[in-house]
Write a protein that holds these residues in place. Structure first.
Motif, PDB file in Angstrom:
ATOM      1  N   ALA A  23       0.853  -1.198   0.000  1.00 50.57           N
ATOM      2  CA  ALA A  23       0.000   0.000   0.000  1.00 50.57           C
ATOM      3  C   ALA A  23       0.882   1.239   0.000  1.00 50.57           C
ATOM      4  O   ALA A  23       2.016   1.221   0.497  1.00 50.57           O
ATOM      5  CB  ALA A  23      -0.919   0.006   1.211  1.00 50.57           C
ATOM      6  N   PHE A  24       0.363   2.328  -0.553  1.00 45.74           N
ATOM      7  CA  PHE A  24       1.066   3.609  -0.599  1.00 45.74           C
ATOM      8  C   PHE A  24       0.715   4.392   0.665  1.00 45.74           C
ATOM      9  O   PHE A  24      -0.471   4.563   0.992  1.00 45.74           O
ATOM     10  CB  PHE A  24       0.634   4.381  -1.844  1.00 45.74           C
ATOM     11  N   ALA A  25       1.726   4.891   1.373  1.00 41.73           N
ATOM     12  CA  ALA A  25       1.493   5.465   2.689  1.00 41.73           C
ATOM     13  C   ALA A  25       1.796   6.951   2.799  1.00 41.73           C
ATOM     14  O   ALA A  25       1.648   7.542   3.857  1.00 41.73           O
ATOM     15  CB  ALA A  25       2.322   4.704   3.739  1.00 41.73           C
ATOM     16  N   ALA A  26       2.229   7.598   1.722  1.00 40.24           N
ATOM     17  CA  ALA A  26       2.576   9.033   1.793  1.00 40.24           C
ATOM     18  C   ALA A  26       1.301   9.888   1.899  1.00 40.24           C
ATOM     19  O   ALA A  26       0.267   9.545   1.339  1.00 40.24           O
ATOM     20  CB  ALA A  26       3.379   9.453   0.573  1.00 40.24           C
ATOM     21  N   GLY A  27       1.417  11.006   2.611  1.00 45.56           N
ATOM     22  CA  GLY A  27       0.285  11.915   2.764  1.00 45.56           C
ATOM     23  C   GLY A  27       0.081  12.770   1.531  1.00 45.56           C
ATOM     24  O   GLY A  27       1.029  13.388   1.035  1.00 45.56           O
ATOM     25  N   ARG A  28      -1.149  12.816   1.021  1.00 41.85           N
ATOM     26  CA  ARG A  28      -1.469  13.597  -0.182  1.00 41.85           C
ATOM     27  C   ARG A  28      -1.582  15.080   0.159  1.00 41.85           C
ATOM     28  O   ARG A  28      -2.265  15.468   1.104  1.00 41.85           O
ATOM     29  CB  ARG A  28      -2.794  13.092  -0.778  1.00 41.85           C
ATOM     30  N   VAL A  29      -0.885  15.919  -0.605  1.00 41.68           N
ATOM     31  CA  VAL A  29      -0.953  17.365  -0.416  1.00 41.68           C
ATOM     32  C   VAL A  29      -1.986  17.942  -1.377  1.00 41.68           C
ATOM     33  O   VAL A  29      -2.775  18.809  -1.017  1.00 41.68           O
ATOM     34  CB  VAL A  29       0.437  18.015  -0.666  1.00 41.68           C
ATOM     35  N   GLN A  30      -1.969  17.484  -2.633  1.00 43.41           N
ATOM     36  CA  GLN A  30      -2.996  17.894  -3.607  1.00 43.41           C
ATOM     37  C   GLN A  30      -3.143  16.834  -4.693  1.00 43.41           C
ATOM     38  O   GLN A  30      -2.338  15.955  -4.823  1.00 43.41           O
ATOM     39  CB  GLN A  30      -2.619  19.237  -4.249  1.00 43.41           C
TER      40      GLN A  30
END
Length: 233
Positions: free
Chosen positions: A226-233
């Motif tokens: 799974a992708f775990a980075a926080g979305r900024v936009q």
């Protein structure tokens, strides 16, 4: 017309293969040694390289590694006997796909077409769901779908076409867990039963190394990724 480079010491293979590919608007250029093949690659203008594993001077694995140091050109390996370890090693070194010998030319063409679709060859953009932004921005990572480029802290990452497609697949649905079979089916366009699930682990490992020090991909043991980075936009 697409141009293909075949590097194989079997001199009887090139002529019939070239005749077949001409029917599909593809020009096949051949070399029987790695040194001759690398010299042709330096001239540029190729859309893919087809490498035999068993070669004089250096084997196909070393040749693949050499090409990958300077190019993200799509690479398909020809593996004798369809040996599993040949496939694993080739994929680990950056090959995009493999075809076991002996093979039908139509199968090789189908594999190449799949690689081209996946890598967005000749400027083709990957399919994007309606309403999705063309640029995805995360904490420390930007993914530009039009330019097919990923930037870590503003620095462009040197990703192969398959690595970029994996990154986009995971990033489109952060936190969603993708199984290995699901990833194989989505990236390669084949039934997962025909492919090697070990290849997904190799691909994820390569992508993780290129994303470092970012820790964007998490593993759920026995389940998937799974992708775990926080979305900024």
């Amino acid at each position: 017309m697409r141009r293909l480079l075949l590097i194989d010491d079997d001199e009887q293979l090139a002529a019939p293969l070239a005749a077949f590919f001409r029917r599909f608007d593809c020009e096949l250029v051949s070399a029987t040694t790695p040194s001759a093949g690398l010299a042709l690659l330096k001239e540029g203008g190729f859309d893919a390289a087809i490498l035999d594993v068993m070669l004089p001077e250096m084997d196909g694995f070393e040749l693949c590694r050499t090409i990958r140091k300077h190019s993200d050109l799509p690479i398909v390996m020809l593996t004798a006997r369809g040996d599993v370890m040949d496939r694993v090693v080739g994929l680990e070194l950056g090959a995009d796909d493999y075809v076991p010998k002996p093979f039908e030319p139509r199968e090789l063409l189908a594999r190449l077409q799949t690689v081209w679709r996946r890598s967005g060859s000749r400027g083709a953009a990957p399919p994007v769901p309606a309403g999705e932004p063309r640029v995805m921005v995360f904490d420390g990572l930007t993914i530009d779908l039009d330019r097919r480029q990923a930037l870590r802290g503003g620095e462009a990452l040197d990703l192969t076409g398959t690595e970029f497609e994996l990154l986009v697949l995971l990033a489109r649905e952060p936190q969603k867990v993708f199984s290995r079979d699901e990833i194989l089916e989505k990236l390669r366009g084949h039934s997962a039963e025909d492919l090697l699930t070990r290849a997904v682990d190799i691909l994820v490992s390569r992508l993780r190394k290129k994303l470092e020090p970012l820790d964007c991909i998490r593993t759920l043991r026995g389940v998937g990724y799974a992708f775990a980075a926080g979305r900024v936009q």
